[in-house]
Design a protein around this motif. Sequence first.
Motif, short mmCIF file in Angstrom:
data_model
loop_
_atom_site.label_atom_id
_atom_site.label_comp_id
_atom_site.label_asym_id
_atom_site.label_seq_id
_atom_site.Cartn_x
_atom_site.Cartn_y
_atom_site.Cartn_z
N SER A 7 -0.74 6.46 1.57
CA SER A 7 0.66 5.65 1.50
C SER A 7 1.92 6.04 2.24
N MET B 10 8.54 9.14 0.39
CA MET B 10 6.79 9.41 0.49
C MET B 10 6.41 11.12 -0.01
N THR C 13 -4.80 9.55 -2.48
CA THR C 13 -4.12 7.96 -1.99
C THR C 13 -3.25 8.04 -1.66
N CYS C 14 -2.25 9.31 -1.99
CA CYS C 14 -0.58 9.45 -1.68
C CYS C 14 -0.81 9.31 -0.28
N CYS D 178 1.09 3.80 5.56
CA CYS D 178 1.08 3.59 5.51
C CYS D 178 2.31 3.27 5.71
N THR D 179 3.56 4.26 5.36
CA THR D 179 5.30 4.27 5.72
C THR D 179 5.44 3.95 6.91
N LEU E 219 0.58 -1.57 -0.01
CA LEU E 219 0.01 0.28 -0.32
C LEU E 219 0.24 0.95 0.13
N LEU E 220 2.13 1.16 0.55
CA LEU E 220 2.37 2.40 0.13
C LEU E 220 3.08 2.86 -0.75
#
Length: 496
Positions: A238, A132, A234-235, A241-242, A66-67
């Motif tokens: 992510s 990210m 969406t970023c 998730c990171t 997901l990242l």
Amino acid sequence: MSREERKPIVSSSSSSTCSSSDDEVHPVVRRRSTRDTELAGHQKDAGCCDPTSTPHRFLALLFMCLLGFGSYFCYDNPGALQDVFQKELQLSSTEFTLIYSIYSWPNIVLCFVGGFLIDRVFGIRLGTIIYMLIVLVGQLIFATGGVLGHFWLMIVGRFVFGIGAESLAVAQNSYAVLWFKGKEINMVFGLQLSVARFGSTVNFWIMQPLYGYVSKSYSGYKGLGVALFLASSTCVMSLVCTLILGWMDKRAERILKRNNNPGGELAKLSDIVTFKLDFWMVSVVCVAYYVAIFPFVALGQAFFVSNFHMTPDEANTVNSIVYLISAIASPLFGFVIDKVGRNVTWVFCATISTLLAHFLLTFTHLDPYIGMSIMGLSYSMLAASLWPLVSLIVPEYQLGTAYGFCQSVQNLGLAVVTIAAGIIVDSSGGSHFWLQVFFMSFLLVSLLATCAIWAYNRKHQGNLNMSPAQRATYHTSIAMQCRHMNRRPLLGNYVQ
């Protein structure tokens, strides 16, 4: 990731394999810290809380996948809205392809450096978070340029976005090897690609309807910019998730007392000159194969509208087939390749079938879904078999550098070929025939490079095209050979 976290993977060269053989023959006993009581007294109930358990590792894999979701979703925003970009910003095909090529230009160098920084400076956790954040900032700048109608600002945003996105992919690959080195690695690479490409597929599904909805309130380029701002969410997902994955990895390192580089080897930028021919040929495949996929998809909407008389929505649907199929097929191919091995053979078959897909789309009138489905399956097959080859060739403490170099040369190819593709379409009056011939010529180069990998590996009795059982025997043989060499008398070479 700290230098102490890495250990060389057995490769075909005796020097690198001998350095890691002692760990295979005399494994290091890892003891839990007396200060760490997270699992103490609860081993039977630890379940997914135990970093060595399968549920825990696959939970980490979920966040690894997901990242990269947001990065891939936003990467193809222009491809899904090609008609909108060209209409609202009054862009030619060449100017439109600049949006993609500018993404690649900084990564010709920075992606390689980004992998090195993961190996030597940031470590994998901090490096992933930094990259990210750069992706998110780049997408926000890109969207701001859309709202203001400033194409130059959008180009700046894509430039920044590219700096983070490709280095993020290097970090993602390094995470995969760190957590899943061994029999599961092909499936893991396939699953990572699956989720990433699902992000691209969702982009092609929803960006046109999203723009249509937004344009009811914001007209012209402002509607485009607002749609891009919404895509940036969406970023943000992510990035969350990171952060979670970084916490999990730090916890696993503490509990397991990880020390995957007992030899203390240090990655250096100059290491790249020590890599052997098989690595260089893998890099050639990375360039020659992917330039026949990504630029094609980037210009795919116009191709299907022109050649198959589709509407933009219909063209986006068929254009997304490559990513949709790869989202499903990549982990399946990875699972199969984990079982049967023969990675080089799979790469060869993937290149041949991709060449067939381009041929069908160019020279026949068959339903384009057939050609795109073959391309999607082929792309899945190649990704699941090609990228794990790097971990079989290069010691693990150099993996960030090696993957970074592969990404760098790939971006060089994408940057040049994407611009060339736009020029070819403009100079052909909108025809895509010569562009398709152009793509197929690169696939022939990929085919020749794959044959070179097979020949070099066979000549040096390497393990790149072995079955899992043969690789296990190969590794054991190398370990025993190095153990025997280490037991020889110190002055044995001087005995007359």
